[in-house]
Design a protein around this motif. Structure first.
Motif, mmCIF file in Angstrom:
data_model
loop_
_atom_site.group_PDB
_atom_site.id
_atom_site.type_symbol
_atom_site.label_atom_id
_atom_site.label_comp_id
_atom_site.label_asym_id
_atom_site.label_seq_id
_atom_site.Cartn_x
_atom_site.Cartn_y
_atom_site.Cartn_z
ATOM 1 N N ILE A 227 0.195 -6.932 12.874
ATOM 2 C CA ILE A 227 0.033 -5.220 12.647
ATOM 3 C C ILE A 227 1.198 -4.903 11.965
ATOM 4 C CG2 ILE A 227 -0.196 -2.852 13.460
ATOM 5 C CD1 ILE A 227 -1.227 -4.054 16.175
ATOM 6 N N SER A 228 1.142 -4.202 10.781
ATOM 7 C CA SER A 228 2.337 -3.803 10.025
ATOM 8 C C SER A 228 2.379 -2.168 9.406
ATOM 9 C CB SER A 228 2.498 -4.549 8.574
ATOM 10 O OG SER A 228 3.473 -4.213 7.751
ATOM 11 N N VAL A 229 3.234 -1.682 9.630
ATOM 12 C CA VAL A 229 3.231 0.022 9.287
ATOM 13 C C VAL A 229 4.645 0.135 8.284
ATOM 14 C CG1 VAL A 229 3.469 2.057 10.274
ATOM 15 C CG2 VAL A 229 2.598 0.442 11.829
ATOM 16 N N ILE B 144 0.905 -1.146 0.127
ATOM 17 C CA ILE B 144 0.082 -0.032 0.126
ATOM 18 C C ILE B 144 0.878 1.099 -0.031
ATOM 19 C CG2 ILE B 144 -1.801 1.296 1.314
ATOM 20 C CD1 ILE B 144 -2.947 -1.154 -0.146
ATOM 21 N N ALA B 145 2.030 1.400 0.766
ATOM 22 C CA ALA B 145 2.978 2.526 0.723
ATOM 23 C C ALA B 145 3.778 2.831 -0.618
ATOM 24 C CB ALA B 145 3.947 2.159 2.008
ATOM 25 N N LEU B 146 3.790 1.555 -1.401
ATOM 26 C CA LEU B 146 4.417 1.854 -2.527
ATOM 27 C C LEU B 146 3.241 2.134 -3.438
ATOM 28 C CD1 LEU B 146 6.687 -1.494 -2.630
ATOM 29 C CD2 LEU B 146 7.447 0.724 -2.981
ATOM 30 N N LEU B 147 2.281 1.786 -3.369
ATOM 31 C CA LEU B 147 1.096 1.965 -4.579
ATOM 32 C C LEU B 147 0.635 3.408 -4.309
ATOM 33 C CD1 LEU B 147 -1.216 -1.129 -4.218
ATOM 34 C CD2 LEU B 147 0.627 -0.449 -6.366
ATOM 35 N N SER B 148 0.936 4.027 -3.076
ATOM 36 C CA SER B 148 0.298 5.397 -2.479
ATOM 37 C C SER B 148 1.109 6.355 -3.376
ATOM 38 C CB SER B 148 0.474 5.529 -1.291
ATOM 39 O OG SER B 148 1.554 5.725 -0.561
ATOM 40 N N ARG B 149 2.416 5.907 -3.745
ATOM 41 C CA ARG B 149 3.257 6.622 -4.464
ATOM 42 C C ARG B 149 3.443 6.963 -5.892
ATOM 43 N NH1 ARG B 149 4.783 11.011 -0.795
ATOM 44 N NH2 ARG B 149 5.175 10.004 0.975
ATOM 45 N N LEU B 150 2.311 6.215 -6.486
ATOM 46 C CA LEU B 150 2.183 6.118 -8.026
ATOM 47 C C LEU B 150 1.174 6.814 -8.525
ATOM 48 C CD1 LEU B 150 2.763 2.017 -8.494
ATOM 49 C CD2 LEU B 150 4.340 3.987 -8.706
ATOM 50 N N ALA B 151 0.982 7.047 -9.733
ATOM 51 C CA ALA B 151 0.008 7.863 -10.247
ATOM 52 C C ALA B 151 -1.399 7.051 -9.922
ATOM 53 C CB ALA B 151 0.213 8.381 -11.590
ATOM 54 N N ALA C 129 1.658 3.828 5.498
ATOM 55 C CA ALA C 129 0.481 2.822 5.070
ATOM 56 C C ALA C 129 0.576 1.799 6.641
ATOM 57 C CB ALA C 129 0.604 1.936 4.047
ATOM 58 N N MET C 130 -0.612 1.510 6.856
ATOM 59 C CA MET C 130 -0.839 0.626 7.954
ATOM 60 C C MET C 130 -1.841 -0.474 7.776
ATOM 61 S SD MET C 130 -1.470 1.664 11.897
ATOM 62 C CE MET C 130 -1.587 0.421 13.171
ATOM 63 N N CYS C 131 -1.599 -1.868 7.933
ATOM 64 C CA CYS C 131 -2.396 -3.001 7.789
ATOM 65 C C CYS C 131 -2.708 -3.733 8.977
ATOM 66 C CB CYS C 131 -1.984 -3.754 6.729
ATOM 67 S SG CYS C 131 -2.165 -3.168 4.908
ATOM 68 N N LEU C 132 -3.951 -3.989 9.233
ATOM 69 C CA LEU C 132 -4.445 -4.825 10.458
ATOM 70 C C LEU C 132 -4.901 -6.231 9.948
ATOM 71 C CD1 LEU C 132 -5.930 -1.985 12.188
ATOM 72 C CD2 LEU C 132 -3.377 -2.520 12.559
ATOM 73 N N GLU C 133 -4.215 -7.270 10.275
ATOM 74 C CA GLU C 133 -4.442 -8.479 10.155
ATOM 75 C C GLU C 133 -5.321 -8.944 8.685
ATOM 76 O OE1 GLU C 133 -6.228 -10.219 14.213
ATOM 77 O OE2 GLU C 133 -7.349 -8.628 13.814
ATOM 78 N N GLU C 134 -4.606 -8.341 7.390
ATOM 79 C CA GLU C 134 -5.117 -8.369 6.331
ATOM 80 C C GLU C 134 -4.585 -9.616 5.648
ATOM 81 O OE1 GLU C 134 -6.073 -5.249 4.090
ATOM 82 O OE2 GLU C 134 -6.088 -3.758 5.338
ATOM 83 N N ALA D 4 4.956 4.554 13.226
ATOM 84 C CA ALA D 4 4.622 5.329 11.871
ATOM 85 C C ALA D 4 5.995 6.314 11.844
ATOM 86 C CB ALA D 4 3.571 6.150 11.836
ATOM 87 N N PRO D 5 6.364 7.059 12.853
ATOM 88 C CA PRO D 5 7.498 8.218 12.561
ATOM 89 C C PRO D 5 8.709 7.367 12.262
ATOM 90 C CG PRO D 5 6.118 8.700 14.329
ATOM 91 C CD PRO D 5 5.674 7.339 13.945
#
Length: 272
Positions: A224-226, A166-173, A213-218, A260-261
């Motif tokens: 939990i992954s950030v 999600i973090a990678l996709l968020s930086r694409l058009a 990006a943050m994913c919970l039990e996906e 996150a920080p």
């Protein structure tokens, strides 16, 4: 080609090359593709394969599978048990991965930051890259509290339901994101998986705004992954840093506030 083989090739990132071969690419060497098909037929579910099983798993004729397996055995990439006649991978198959990690500038820059991130958080710290519709874990530093010990360097996961993805996709058009999601096999891995296109696009947009990006039990329970993307000089993502922790150790709100920080800082430092 049978669906199982096609699915395997898609997951190993070789489908594109197979398509080019089918279109008559004059530079494409079919023998190399077939040899790689043999090597990638082995996995956790199929650690050893008989010749017949190897032929079925790769979609090759039995005689062709035999020639490729024998050649790879002679080169030291496969071992054949003389009693069971089953083949299995050898440690020589690790050599390309070793050379990759030793020669890749992103990996070399990331290692000290991942080590420090793992030390501070006592969580698994990872470097991932986007490859097609998947993220590939390039480097992974485990922790004493790791909840996914089966995930190691080289593991592939769908981008749409992982924090680094999600973090990678968020930086694409947006148009590029839509194309990747449309090519993905969207499905729920858990009841918490976000997998419908409208919700995914909204989630990616929110991650773009906040910078992580943050994913919970996906993908699995209690995880939990950030994650935060590492940007190249052109502003495109070249990788992502993430930490993964069990909900047994930390609730979601605390994980987000604390991690996150840290992942954003690590990603920015690696980017230089």
């Amino acid at each position: 080609m049978n669906p199982d083989v096609e699915s395997l090739l898609l997951e190993t990132g070789e489908a594109g090359a197979r398509v080019q071969n089918g279109r008559g690419d004059p530079l494409f060497v079919q023998s190399v593709e077939k040899a790689l098909r043999v090597l990638t037929a082995f996995n956790a579910r199929r650690p050893t394969l008989s010749l017949s099983q190897l032929a079925k798993a790769t979609g090759l004729e039995k005689s062709a599978a035999q020639r490729f397996a024998h050649t790879l055995q002679c080169l030291g990439y496969l071992h054949k048990d003389e009693h069971t006649k089953h083949f299995q991978l050898t440690t020589r198959t690790l050599a390309p991965a070793y050379h990759f990690t030793q020669s890749n500038p992103l990996v070399q820059r990331a290692i000290p930051y991942l080590v420090e991130l793992g030390r501070i958080t006592e969580a698994a710290a990872n470097l991932s890259v986007l490859e097609g519709t998947h993220v590939v874990f390039v480097t992974r530093f485990m922790s004493a509290h790791v909840i996914a010990p089966h995930v190691s360097a080289g593991a592939r996961m769908p981008a749409y339901c992982t924090a680094p993805g999600i973090a990678l996709l968020s930086r694409l058009a947006p148009a590029e994101v839509e194309a990747i999601l449309s090519a993905s096999h969207l499905r729920p891995y858990t009841p918490q998986t976000t997998w419908q296109m409208p919700e995914l696009m909204a989630k990616i947009a929110a991650s773009r705004t906040r910078g992580y990006a943050m994913c919970l039990e996906e993908m699995q329970a209690n995880d939990i992954s950030v994650a935060a993307a590492i940007l190249g000089a052109d502003g495109r993502p070249v990788g992502a840093v993430n930490v993964s922790v069990s909900q047994v150790r930390c609730d979601a709100a605390t994980a987000e506030l604390r991690y996150a920080p840290l992942v954003i800082s690590a990603a920015n430092a690696i980017a230089g």
